[in-house]
Design a protein around this motif. Structure first.
Motif, mmCIF file in Angstrom:
data_model
loop_
_atom_site.group_PDB
_atom_site.id
_atom_site.type_symbol
_atom_site.label_atom_id
_atom_site.label_comp_id
_atom_site.label_asym_id
_atom_site.label_seq_id
_atom_site.Cartn_x
_atom_site.Cartn_y
_atom_site.Cartn_z
ATOM 1 N N SER A 1 0.834 -1.192 0.000
ATOM 2 C CA SER A 1 0.000 0.000 0.000
ATOM 3 C C SER A 1 0.878 1.254 0.000
ATOM 4 C CB SER A 1 -0.913 0.017 1.230
ATOM 5 O OG SER A 1 -1.846 -1.033 1.158
ATOM 6 N N ILE A 2 0.524 2.221 -0.844
ATOM 7 C CA ILE A 2 1.209 3.512 -0.897
ATOM 8 C C ILE A 2 0.186 4.583 -0.551
ATOM 9 C CG2 ILE A 2 2.433 5.167 -2.366
ATOM 10 C CD1 ILE A 2 3.396 2.829 -4.045
ATOM 11 N N ALA A 3 0.590 5.531 0.268
ATOM 12 C CA ALA A 3 -0.341 6.575 0.702
ATOM 13 C C ALA A 3 0.101 7.933 0.182
ATOM 14 C CB ALA A 3 -0.431 6.610 2.223
ATOM 15 N N THR A 4 -0.879 8.797 -0.090
ATOM 16 C CA THR A 4 -0.609 10.175 -0.490
ATOM 17 C C THR A 4 -1.478 11.112 0.344
ATOM 18 O OG1 THR A 4 -2.329 10.254 -2.201
ATOM 19 C CG2 THR A 4 -0.161 9.444 -2.871
ATOM 20 N N THR A 5 -0.979 12.326 0.540
ATOM 21 C CA THR A 5 -1.758 13.363 1.210
ATOM 22 C C THR A 5 -1.723 14.619 0.360
ATOM 23 O OG1 THR A 5 -1.249 12.514 3.420
ATOM 24 C CG2 THR A 5 -2.067 14.762 3.287
ATOM 25 N N THR A 6 -2.886 15.151 0.048
ATOM 26 C CA THR A 6 -3.004 16.429 -0.652
ATOM 27 C C THR A 6 -3.492 17.464 0.350
ATOM 28 O OG1 THR A 6 -3.578 15.295 -2.712
ATOM 29 C CG2 THR A 6 -4.040 17.659 -2.594
ATOM 30 N N TYR A 7 -2.744 18.570 0.482
ATOM 31 C CA TYR A 7 -3.082 19.611 1.449
ATOM 32 C C TYR A 7 -3.763 20.774 0.729
ATOM 33 C CZ TYR A 7 0.507 17.004 4.014
ATOM 34 O OH TYR A 7 1.255 15.998 4.595
ATOM 35 N N TYR A 8 -4.855 21.248 1.294
ATOM 36 C CA TYR A 8 -5.584 22.384 0.734
ATOM 37 C C TYR A 8 -5.389 23.629 1.597
ATOM 38 C CZ TYR A 8 -7.699 18.492 -1.730
ATOM 39 O OH TYR A 8 -7.891 17.352 -2.469
#
Length: 340
Positions: free
Chosen positions: A184-191
């Motif tokens: 599993s690979i995780a990503t985070t997009t910050y707004y």
């Protein structure tokens, strides 16, 4: 701690009246909670800044446990920590350079940061504007389809300086990912400071869209990707196609080091022993006549390719401003495609 009622006293009467009538019941409680939370956050940040060794995170970047690898000064590092909001994070990626370990790679507004996943200690950090180009290429020598990401500060790195982590002028960022995720690979997009989206790439999913999304956040950096629309190898090589019908590159050797040449309309990329160099079309001498890239048939079994670039960006065509690089052991089946 300040609340909504306190802020209302500071507003013009008309605006305060309208806000009071709009924000009633649950809405008023929510706004009051956000105001108190922001005040608490500012107070906590103020306390953290006065305590060395805290190691806590602020604005997505850890505090005083940062390990400056020489890419930025301690003063510049603190400035970036205090002012730069995060944009995007690729979690748990195996990196070869500038560090060699599994890290979280966070793109901030003006810099790139490599963090230890568990402790969020900064392993390396440098301004984004030092990066010139980024490449997404198939990985050779793998039993399964695989991608390599390369970011470079210079087309012509000084190979003698690449071992020095302080040589930012020769910095190369290199990391890899399976074409079909094995973990599993995780990503985070910050707004905003209070709003972000965490996503997990489940095992077996195609990783290419997530790699391209990461690269899309590198503003001001030229993104290049070899394509079979430009060049297709005549030789079949296992473990490199990433699901493609053809390979947009050839296997070769440079000064005894095995590697690959990847062909794009913008130029040619060399990859060998984790070192990369790029020949942009506009930097090849006499590109209109094909002088900058020419084939030599050394014997019946293999050929050579010579790339000739203008030295130091000079426009003159005399011998003193030309640098030749020779690539050997090219399969003769590749000659026609290379000439085209």
């Amino acid at each position: 701690m300040p609340s909504m009622s306190l802020y209302l006293t500071c507003l013009p009467p008309e605006l305060a009246f309208r806000l009071t009538h709009i924000c009633m019941g649950d809405v008023a409680d929510l706004l009051d909670g956000l105001i108190r939370f922001q005040a608490a956050k500012e107070a906590l940040n103020s306390w953290l800044s006065s305590h060395e060794g805290s190691g806590d995170k602020r604005d997505g970047v850890p505090q005083s446990k940062a390990k400056d690898k020489g890419f930025v000064s301690q003063g510049e590092l603190k400035r970036l920590e205090n002012r730069e909001p995060p944009v995007f994070t690729l979690h748990g990626i195996s990196v070869t350079s500038p560090v060699s370990k599994r890290v979280d790679i966070t793109i901030l507004k003006n810099c790139l940061c490599f963090l230890t996943p568990n402790t969020q200690t900064i392993e390396s950090m440098f301004p984004l504007d030092v990066l010139r180009r980024a490449f997404l290429i198939p990985t050779r020598g793998k039993t399964k389809a695989h991608w390599t990401i390369v970011m470079m500060t210079s087309d012509t790195p000084d190979r003698a300086e690449l071992s020095s982590t302080s040589a930012i002028a020769n910095l190369q960022v290199i990391f890899e990912a399976d074409a079909s995720s094995t973990v599993s690979i995780a990503t985070t997009t910050y707004y905003t400071d209070l709003c972000s989206t965490f996503r997990t790439v489940s095992k077996g999913r195609i990783t290419l869209p997530f790699l391209r999304k990461f690269l899309s956040h590198l503003e001001g950096i030229q993104m290049l990707e070899p394509s079979v629309d430009v060049f297709g190898s005549a030789c079949v090589s296992s473990g490199t196609s990433v699901g493609l019908v053809d390979i947009p590159g050839v296997q070769t050797s440079r000064e005894g080091t095995a590697g690959d040449l990847w062909f794009m309309k913008e130029g040619i990329l060399w990859s060998g022993n984790k070192l990369y160099e790029f020949w942009a079309v506009e930097n090849l001498v006499g590109e209109s006549e094909g002088e900058g890239a020419r084939i030599l048939n050394s014997d019946n079994s293999t050929g050579s390719l010579i790339l000739t670039r203008k030295s130091s960006g000079e426009l003159a065509e005399d011998e003193d401003t030309k640098t030749e690089t020779k690539f050997d052991l090219i399969d003769p089946q590749e000659q026609e495609s290379i000439n085209k």
